[in-house]
Design a protein around this motif. Structure first.
Motif, PDB file in Angstrom:
ATOM      1  N   GLU A  72       0.810  -1.220   0.000  1.00  0.00           N
ATOM      2  CA  GLU A  72       0.000   0.000   0.000  1.00  0.00           C
ATOM      3  C   GLU A  72       0.841   1.266   0.000  1.00  0.00           C
ATOM      4  O   GLU A  72       0.416   2.285  -0.549  1.00  0.00           O
ATOM      5  CB  GLU A  72      -0.960  -0.031   1.184  1.00  0.00           C
ATOM      6  CG  GLU A  72      -2.029  -1.112   1.025  1.00  0.00           C
ATOM      7  CD  GLU A  72      -3.036  -1.152   2.155  1.00  0.00           C
ATOM      8  OE1 GLU A  72      -2.709  -0.641   3.260  1.00  0.00           O
ATOM      9  OE2 GLU A  72      -4.142  -1.670   1.945  1.00  0.00           O
ATOM     10  N   ASP A  73       2.048   1.219   0.572  1.00  0.00           N
ATOM     11  CA  ASP A  73       2.877   2.418   0.570  1.00  0.00           C
ATOM     12  C   ASP A  73       3.349   2.776  -0.837  1.00  0.00           C
ATOM     13  O   ASP A  73       3.518   3.951  -1.163  1.00  0.00           O
ATOM     14  CB  ASP A  73       4.074   2.254   1.514  1.00  0.00           C
ATOM     15  CG  ASP A  73       4.980   1.098   1.130  1.00  0.00           C
ATOM     16  OD1 ASP A  73       4.484   0.056   0.665  1.00  0.00           O
ATOM     17  OD2 ASP A  73       6.207   1.232   1.308  1.00  0.00           O
ATOM     18  N   LEU A  74       3.509   1.773  -1.695  1.00  0.00           N
ATOM     19  CA  LEU A  74       3.889   2.047  -3.085  1.00  0.00           C
ATOM     20  C   LEU A  74       2.734   2.704  -3.845  1.00  0.00           C
ATOM     21  O   LEU A  74       2.947   3.590  -4.676  1.00  0.00           O
ATOM     22  CB  LEU A  74       4.313   0.766  -3.793  1.00  0.00           C
ATOM     23  CG  LEU A  74       5.557   0.045  -3.257  1.00  0.00           C
ATOM     24  CD1 LEU A  74       5.923  -1.129  -4.160  1.00  0.00           C
ATOM     25  CD2 LEU A  74       6.739   1.005  -3.127  1.00  0.00           C
ATOM     26  N   LEU A  75       1.521   2.272  -3.562  1.00  0.00           N
ATOM     27  CA  LEU A  75       0.352   2.873  -4.202  1.00  0.00           C
ATOM     28  C   LEU A  75       0.176   4.317  -3.748  1.00  0.00           C
ATOM     29  O   LEU A  75      -0.150   5.196  -4.561  1.00  0.00           O
ATOM     30  CB  LEU A  75      -0.901   2.063  -3.892  1.00  0.00           C
ATOM     31  CG  LEU A  75      -0.922   0.634  -4.449  1.00  0.00           C
ATOM     32  CD1 LEU A  75      -2.145  -0.111  -3.938  1.00  0.00           C
ATOM     33  CD2 LEU A  75      -0.903   0.645  -5.976  1.00  0.00           C
ATOM     34  N   ARG A  76       0.378   4.554  -2.466  1.00  0.00           N
ATOM     35  CA  ARG A  76       0.252   5.927  -1.949  1.00  0.00           C
ATOM     36  C   ARG A  76       1.287   6.833  -2.599  1.00  0.00           C
ATOM     37  O   ARG A  76       1.009   7.992  -2.944  1.00  0.00           O
ATOM     38  CB  ARG A  76       0.416   5.938  -0.413  1.00  0.00           C
ATOM     39  CG  ARG A  76       0.158   7.307   0.215  1.00  0.00           C
ATOM     40  CD  ARG A  76      -1.306   7.669   0.119  1.00  0.00           C
ATOM     41  NE  ARG A  76      -1.569   9.086   0.405  1.00  0.00           N
ATOM     42  CZ  ARG A  76      -1.645  10.026  -0.521  1.00  0.00           C
ATOM     43  NH1 ARG A  76      -1.471   9.739  -1.796  1.00  0.00           N
ATOM     44  NH2 ARG A  76      -1.906  11.265  -0.192  1.00  0.00           N
ATOM     45  N   GLN A  85     -13.113   1.837   3.103  1.00  0.00           N
ATOM     46  CA  GLN A  85     -12.815   2.970   3.974  1.00  0.00           C
ATOM     47  C   GLN A  85     -11.319   3.041   4.278  1.00  0.00           C
ATOM     48  O   GLN A  85     -10.704   4.119   4.252  1.00  0.00           O
ATOM     49  CB  GLN A  85     -13.622   2.851   5.277  1.00  0.00           C
ATOM     50  CG  GLN A  85     -13.691   4.141   6.062  1.00  0.00           C
ATOM     51  CD  GLN A  85     -14.828   4.134   7.073  1.00  0.00           C
ATOM     52  OE1 GLN A  85     -15.556   3.157   7.219  1.00  0.00           O
ATOM     53  NE2 GLN A  85     -14.990   5.241   7.776  1.00  0.00           N
ATOM     54  N   HIS A  86     -10.707   1.900   4.529  1.00  0.00           N
ATOM     55  CA  HIS A  86      -9.263   1.844   4.763  1.00  0.00           C
ATOM     56  C   HIS A  86      -8.502   2.338   3.534  1.00  0.00           C
ATOM     57  O   HIS A  86      -7.544   3.117   3.652  1.00  0.00           O
ATOM     58  CB  HIS A  86      -8.850   0.411   5.105  1.00  0.00           C
ATOM     59  CG  HIS A  86      -7.372   0.172   4.978  1.00  0.00           C
ATOM     60  ND1 HIS A  86      -6.455   0.663   5.878  1.00  0.00           N
ATOM     61  CD2 HIS A  86      -6.661  -0.489   4.015  1.00  0.00           C
ATOM     62  CE1 HIS A  86      -5.241   0.314   5.489  1.00  0.00           C
ATOM     63  NE2 HIS A  86      -5.339  -0.381   4.367  1.00  0.00           N
ATOM     64  N   LYS A  87      -8.912   1.901   2.358  1.00  0.00           N
ATOM     65  CA  LYS A  87      -8.222   2.305   1.123  1.00  0.00           C
ATOM     66  C   LYS A  87      -8.329   3.814   0.919  1.00  0.00           C
ATOM     67  O   LYS A  87      -7.346   4.484   0.565  1.00  0.00           O
ATOM     68  CB  LYS A  87      -8.823   1.580  -0.087  1.00  0.00           C
ATOM     69  CG  LYS A  87      -8.648   0.075  -0.077  1.00  0.00           C
ATOM     70  CD  LYS A  87      -7.218  -0.338  -0.303  1.00  0.00           C
ATOM     71  CE  LYS A  87      -7.089  -1.844  -0.373  1.00  0.00           C
ATOM     72  NZ  LYS A  87      -5.692  -2.274  -0.567  1.00  0.00           N
ATOM     73  N   ILE A  88      -9.527   4.358   1.118  1.00  0.00           N
ATOM     74  CA  ILE A  88      -9.742   5.791   0.925  1.00  0.00           C
ATOM     75  C   ILE A  88      -8.848   6.611   1.858  1.00  0.00           C
ATOM     76  O   ILE A  88      -8.191   7.575   1.436  1.00  0.00           O
ATOM     77  CB  ILE A  88     -11.228   6.140   1.128  1.00  0.00           C
ATOM     78  CG1 ILE A  88     -12.071   5.609  -0.037  1.00  0.00           C
ATOM     79  CG2 ILE A  88     -11.412   7.654   1.275  1.00  0.00           C
ATOM     80  CD1 ILE A  88     -13.576   5.697   0.185  1.00  0.00           C
TER      81      ILE A  88
END
Length: 307
Positions: free
Chosen positions: A237-241, A294-297
């Motif tokens: 997820e840090d790469l997506l952010r 909600q977590h993704k958002i």
């Protein structure tokens, strides 16, 4: 609130360094869970309908479900065709009220991809509809496209593709892949390639497909309660952010929703073997979808409080 197009939400995302979540929908519970999460987070939203979803639930059923969800919603929502296989599918969705369509000619030659994308663009733009296209190819299986390996997007080709086709946004290949089995080794995305594309196409909205993170707690839960999903590994997820700060305005998420639903339903069947009321286990699955979205958002897309 009526449906909208992606233009304004992408402009805001680009400037703000966040991305808009594009979540695939297949039934009522998924739509409800996604909508509840976006409303709570005050986030813009893209609901994606794939060719497979159109076959499973029918376009008109899904559009009526979305119409019902919008009655009390106070947030901008785009309805988008995910991976349209040909001009006819794109046309049917445009005529059916979609505000955005994606034509996927990534498996074709460069010139043929441009040719059909432009055909879609000409029809869509006359009707005020946004068009996403794809250049490069992701490994895995997605609708009509099957690829053994990633074919990364060439930055110079991306510029030519956009200029000649007139597409409004472009899905690029920088190391993501479709499905739950994205990486055999260390996960990585080609940020050098992404940065180059962003620099030579400033202010142009880019899209990442195949961007589910495959949360291990749901893989483990599914396997614990009778599933068989060994070795699944997604995009950290840090790469997506980070990608959202490099011109990526739309990130597609599908597999994570499927995992959350399936793992929750499997657990419900084992924990409550006497229950046969679908509302019980589908209600729990809907909550799992809401929590996941909600977590993704909040933590991945960074688009809370952006409306």
């Amino acid at each position: 609130m009526p449906l909208t197009g992606p233009k304004e939400m992408f402009e805001k995302a680009y400037k703000g360094g966040h991305a808009v979540g594009a979540f695939n929908v297949n039934n009522m519970e998924i739509i409800q869970g996604i909508m509840m999460a976006a409303e709570e987070e005050k986030a813009p939203l893209i609901l994606q309908i794939s060719s497979g979803a159109r076959k499973y639930a029918s376009q008109i059923y899904l559009m009526k479900l979305i119409e019902a969800a919008l009655v009390e919603a106070d947030l901008p929502v785009v309805v988008h065709l995910d991976h349209g296989a040909d001009f006819d599918i794109c046309k049917a969705c445009i005529d059916g009220g979609f505000t955005s369509v994606m034509y996927d000619g990534s498996h074709l030659s460069f010139d043929e991809n441009i040719k059909i994308t432009k055909q879609v663009v000409d029809y869509a733009h006359d009707r005020g509809v946004w068009v996403e296209a794809e250049l490069g190819r992701l490994a895995g299986i997605e609708e009509h496209v099957v690829s053994e390996e990633n074919v990364y997007t060439e930055p110079d080709q991306a510029v030519e593709f956009v200029e000649r086709s007139g597409c409004d946004s472009l899905a690029i290949a920088i190391g993501t892949s479709h499905g739950a089995y994205k990486f055999a080794g260390e996960p990585r995305l080609d940020f050098e390639r992404l940065e180059k594309i962003t620099k030579i196409m400033p202010d142009y909205p880019l899209v990442l497909h195949g961007s589910s993170s495959v949360p291990q707690e749901f893989v483990e839960m599914a396997n614990q309660y009778g599933g068989d999903i060994p070795g699944a590994k997604g995009v950290p997820e840090d790469l997506l952010r980070k990608a959202a700060t490099f011109g990526v305005c739309k990130i597609n998420i599908d597999t994570d929703i499927r995992l959350a639903m399936t793992a929750t339903i499997r657990k419900s069947f084992v924990d409550n073997p006497t229950v046969f009321d679908p509302r019980k286990y589908l209600g729990a699955a809907r909550q799992a979808v809401k929590d996941m979205v909600q977590h993704k958002i909040k933590n991945v897309l960074g688009c809370s409080n952006q409306i």
